[in-house]
Enzyme design. Structure first.
Site, PDB file in Angstrom:
ATOM      1  N   GLU A  60      -6.630 -11.226  -4.301  1.00  0.00           N
ATOM      2  CA  GLU A  60      -6.309 -12.312  -3.359  1.00  0.00           C
ATOM      3  C   GLU A  60      -7.320 -13.459  -3.372  1.00  0.00           C
ATOM      4  O   GLU A  60      -7.091 -14.490  -2.734  1.00  0.00           O
ATOM      5  CB  GLU A  60      -6.206 -11.749  -1.943  1.00  0.00           C
ATOM      6  CG  GLU A  60      -5.032 -10.806  -1.779  1.00  0.00           C
ATOM      7  CD  GLU A  60      -4.962 -10.203  -0.381  1.00  0.00           C
ATOM      8  OE1 GLU A  60      -5.978 -10.198   0.328  1.00  0.00           O
ATOM      9  OE2 GLU A  60      -3.867  -9.721  -0.018  1.00  0.00           O
ATOM     10  N   ASP A  99       0.824  -1.213   0.000  1.00  0.00           N
ATOM     11  CA  ASP A  99       0.000   0.000   0.000  1.00  0.00           C
ATOM     12  C   ASP A  99       0.858   1.263   0.000  1.00  0.00           C
ATOM     13  O   ASP A  99       0.540   2.254  -0.654  1.00  0.00           O
ATOM     14  CB  ASP A  99      -0.894   0.039   1.261  1.00  0.00           C
ATOM     15  CG  ASP A  99      -1.763  -1.198   1.443  1.00  0.00           C
ATOM     16  OD1 ASP A  99      -1.316  -2.294   1.061  1.00  0.00           O
ATOM     17  OD2 ASP A  99      -2.860  -1.070   1.986  1.00  0.00           O
ATOM     18  N   LYS A 128     -11.361  -9.678  -6.366  1.00  0.00           N
ATOM     19  CA  LYS A 128     -11.468  -8.812  -5.194  1.00  0.00           C
ATOM     20  C   LYS A 128     -11.150  -7.359  -5.541  1.00  0.00           C
ATOM     21  O   LYS A 128     -11.801  -6.429  -5.088  1.00  0.00           O
ATOM     22  CB  LYS A 128     -10.492  -9.313  -4.126  1.00  0.00           C
ATOM     23  CG  LYS A 128     -10.485  -8.468  -2.858  1.00  0.00           C
ATOM     24  CD  LYS A 128      -9.522  -9.028  -1.830  1.00  0.00           C
ATOM     25  CE  LYS A 128      -9.527  -8.197  -0.564  1.00  0.00           C
ATOM     26  NZ  LYS A 128      -8.537  -8.626   0.413  1.00  0.00           N
TER      27      LYS A 128
END
Ligand code: BGC
Length: 695
Positions: free
Chosen positions: A457, A316, A548
């Site tokens: 994921e 991130d 996702k």
């Protein structure tokens, strides 16, 4: 800049998770959740410390919440005035993001009238160890008031208790609570002084984990009584509270720091107040967690909002948050890059533990590059058993994020000193790592990367994930660029890239197109429990094309020069309806790509989703039975990327600042600054026109 105030009125006892995030204050060294000062651990208050971790027994290793020195509770004429239970006529919490000040004001109703209680809360940007708190009491009738203030050592922990050997006391108007962490015996010290200039009786006392004062006085109708508290929080050496200036002085220093940040960071959007507010709020959040107190530290995926995600650093930071700092405060970007350089040892050890070469960075990185990611990172809702997940073992794209950030840092700042301070080692060790993952079939002509997890994921252990292969290629190219290695240059050309089908769509991984192609609502309707995990072996999404988060689209957004507009358009169209956006990292990638292909209107709602990640309630709070709530700094960094690289179309080409504006319809104009190689540039976009002025 006008003040921007974020406000919530009324008190609902279920607001504490959302408000804890939305009203967060912080200075990079610590974050204070925006819960009410009378809230005890069941409402998850936290003074969350950056980079100090602890493990108890078999629990997850997580960051420390220091004893809560901000605890304060009122009583009037012997009756407790405390939310959420006491009656009130008005209650408001607000955050002035321009000045970095939290305020709360409650009009409590008592049998004899109204008692107004307010709190001003400041986590000093000028002093990384200091919190300021001013409590004000005003009653409309004569009342016997008791203000109970405390350093509360019974903190909220997910896998604690982390603190032991408490020493609580009071001396010379200083209350203190000291303890040490369980694993490494790191001393955590909280000290507090109070000042007030009205007659009162004060009783100080301690309990086994806290130190408190009861300040009792008779309030005259209509008069204000203020208690000024200075609270220091340190890991290691104690802070000398007596060396500080007055409350007002310290407050002024703090405000000046925030104004200094906004001088460069503030973004004006004419025509869309909601977007202007949300975007600048996002920058507020990023600035609360920027590790300015250090030269080598990073930002956790949930910032400093608690122990969720083990307070660990993920991709991130490099892929979503770095750019904002790179273009506004390069020193912070350097600190973030340096963290990865200095945690190379952990990455080398991790690679070796899998029998691989080079540097395999931690998926969930703590101090020293220790990978806190558990082999069982999700708890099954049905069996209540931990589920084997492979994030730690197989999300190999993490090392490419480190190289991507390092390369960007050097390219944009021109500061090559990081290379000699370990950057070259990172480049070569990451290249070695990807080299050791390459597999060629007998008779095959390309190298494949098998058995990985890409950004999406929900599909575990796939072969030739497009994102991973493209990023490995990027790493080989970067290693070749900086070290002149011909071997890496050749390897870059030999990596297999998933084919593009007749519609221009890149297959996310081998066999993805053969999976069931059904819509997200259909997949959702198959859930037997709303908290059920969508991925893994039995997850409802795992055998379908529902993903996702941005994966191929992340690749196209992060490596824009490598793909044509037609490919970008085709993939955006294909993947967006199949994306759950189950991660807050997702929307900004789609938004950025939509801008790149000239569709700012499609980009806009996705941009707002990112920018409002912590302003709106209802973020995802569970992965299986694991609580994952907290702030969303990656989404906030992503919102900045969309505004600047997407809508304004900023690029640096041959050291020149260039814009290609594609503003959403509602935006008449946009104005922002960047710090480029030590100079500040003022950039104005008016419809399709733009100008850059060096200040
Ligand atoms: C996402 C990851 C992200 C992590 C931390 C997960 O839900 O899938 O991509 O790094 O959260 O934000």
């Amino acid at each position: 800049m006008e003040p921007i105030i974020i406000t919530a009125k009324g008190c609902n006892k279920d607001d504490y998770t959302h408000h804890g995030n939305m009203f967060l204050t912080g200075n990079g060294a610590m974050g204070v959740r925006g819960t009410l000062c009378e809230y005890r651990s069941e409402y998850m208050p936290a003074v969350n410390l950056c980079g100090i971790y602890d493990r108890v027994g078999d629990g997850w290793r997580e960051p420390i919440n220091a004893p809560n020195g901000l605890f304060a509770e009122l009583s009037a004429d012997g009756r407790k005035l405390s939310l959420p239970d006491s009656e009130y006529s008005e209650h408001k919490v607000s955050l002035n993001i321009r000045d970095g000040i939290y305020e709360r004001e409650t009009d409590f109703i008592t049998d004899s009238g109204c008692v107004c209680f307010s709190e001003e809360r400041i986590v000093s940007l000028a002093d990384p160890n200091l919190i300021l708190q001013c409590l004000t009491v005003r009653s409309d009738h004569a009342a016997e008031i008791c203000a109970h203030t405390e350093i509360d050592g019974n903190v909220w922990d997910i896998h604690g208790p982390h603190l032991e050997n408490f020493v609580c006391g009071e001396k010379d108007n200083i209350c203190y609570v000291s303890a040490v962490t369980h694993e490494k015996s790191i001393p955590i010290n909280v000290r507090e002084t109070s000042e007030y200039d009205f007659p009162a009786e004060e009783r100080r006392a301690v309990s086994d984990k806290s130190s408190f004062r009861d300040i009792s006085f008779t309030a005259k109708p209509g008069e204000s009584y203020k208690i000024y508290r200075k609270i220091s929080v340190t890991a290691g050496k104690e802070h000398d509270l007596s060396s500080l200036g007055s409350y007002e002085n310290e407050k002024a220093k703090h405000i000046a720091k925030w104004h200094g940040i906004w001088d460069v960071s503030y973004i004006e959007i004419d025509g869309d107040e909601a977007a202007e507010r949300a975007l600048n709020y996002s920058l507020y959040q990023l600035n609360c967690i920027a590790p300015r107190h250090s030269r080598s530290a990073s930002i956790a995926a949930r910032g400093l909002s608690g122990q969720v995600y083990k307070g660990a650093v993920f991709w991130d930071t490099e892929m979503f948050m770095l750019d904002y700092f790179l273009y506004t405060e390069p020193q912070v970007a350097r600190t973030l890059v340096k963290y990865r350089i200095d945690t190379l040892g952990g990455a080398l050890r991790k690679a070796a533990s899998y029998g691989l070469d080079g540097a395999f960075y931690a998926w969930e990185s703590q101090e020293g590059g220790y990978d806190a990611c558990s082999d069982y990172n999700v708890t099954d809702v049905f069996t209540k058993r931990p589920m084997r997940t492979f994030f730690r073992d197989k999300q190999v794209h993490i090392s490419s994020a480190v190289v991507y950030a390092l390369d960007k840092y050097v390219e944009i700042t021109g500061d090559t000193s990081v290379l000699n301070e370990g950057g070259y080692d990172v480049l070569t060790e990451c290249a070695k790592f990807y080299r050791s993952l390459l597999l060629k079939k007998c008779g095959g002509d390309k190298y494949e990367i098998r058995d990985v997890i890409g950004p999406d994921e929900y599909h575990e252990r796939v072969n030739n994930n497009a994102y991973t292969n493209a990023m490995a290629r990027f790493v080989f190219r970067a290693a070749a660029k900086y070290t002149g290695s011909q071997e890496y240059k050749a390897l870059a050309d030999e990596i297999y890239m998933p084919k593009i089908n007749n519609d221009g769509v890149i297959e996310q991984f081998d066999g993805y197109f053969d999976l069931e192609d059904c819509c997200i609502d259909e997949v959702r309707s198959r859930l037997l429990d709303p908290k059920e995990y969508w991925g893994g072996a039995y997850g409802v999404a795992a055998h379908t094309q529902v993903i996702k988060q941005a994966d191929v689209v992340a690749m196209l957004s992060m490596l824009p020069d490598e793909f044509s507009d037609d490919v970008k358009k085709a993939n955006l169209k294909y993947y967006e309806p199949r994306t759950e956006h189950g991660s807050s990292l997702s929307a900004c990638m789609y938004s950025l790509l939509s801008c790149a292909v000239g569709d700012p209107e499609f980009a806009y709602p996705l941009f707002m989703k990112s920018a409002e990640a912590d302003l709106r309630p209802g973020g995802k709070e569970w992965a299986g039975l694991v609580y994952i709530g907290g702030t969303h700094p990656a989404a906030e960094g992503g919102a900045w990327k969309v505004a600047i690289f997407g809508f304004a179309g900023l690029e640096i080409k041959n050291s020149e600042i260039i814009c290609s504006p594609r503003l959403p319809k509602a935006w008449k104009s946009m104005r922002f600054k960047i710090n480029y190689r030590g100079d500040i540039y003022d950039i104005q976009i008016n419809g399709g026109d733009w100008s850059v002025t060096k200040l």
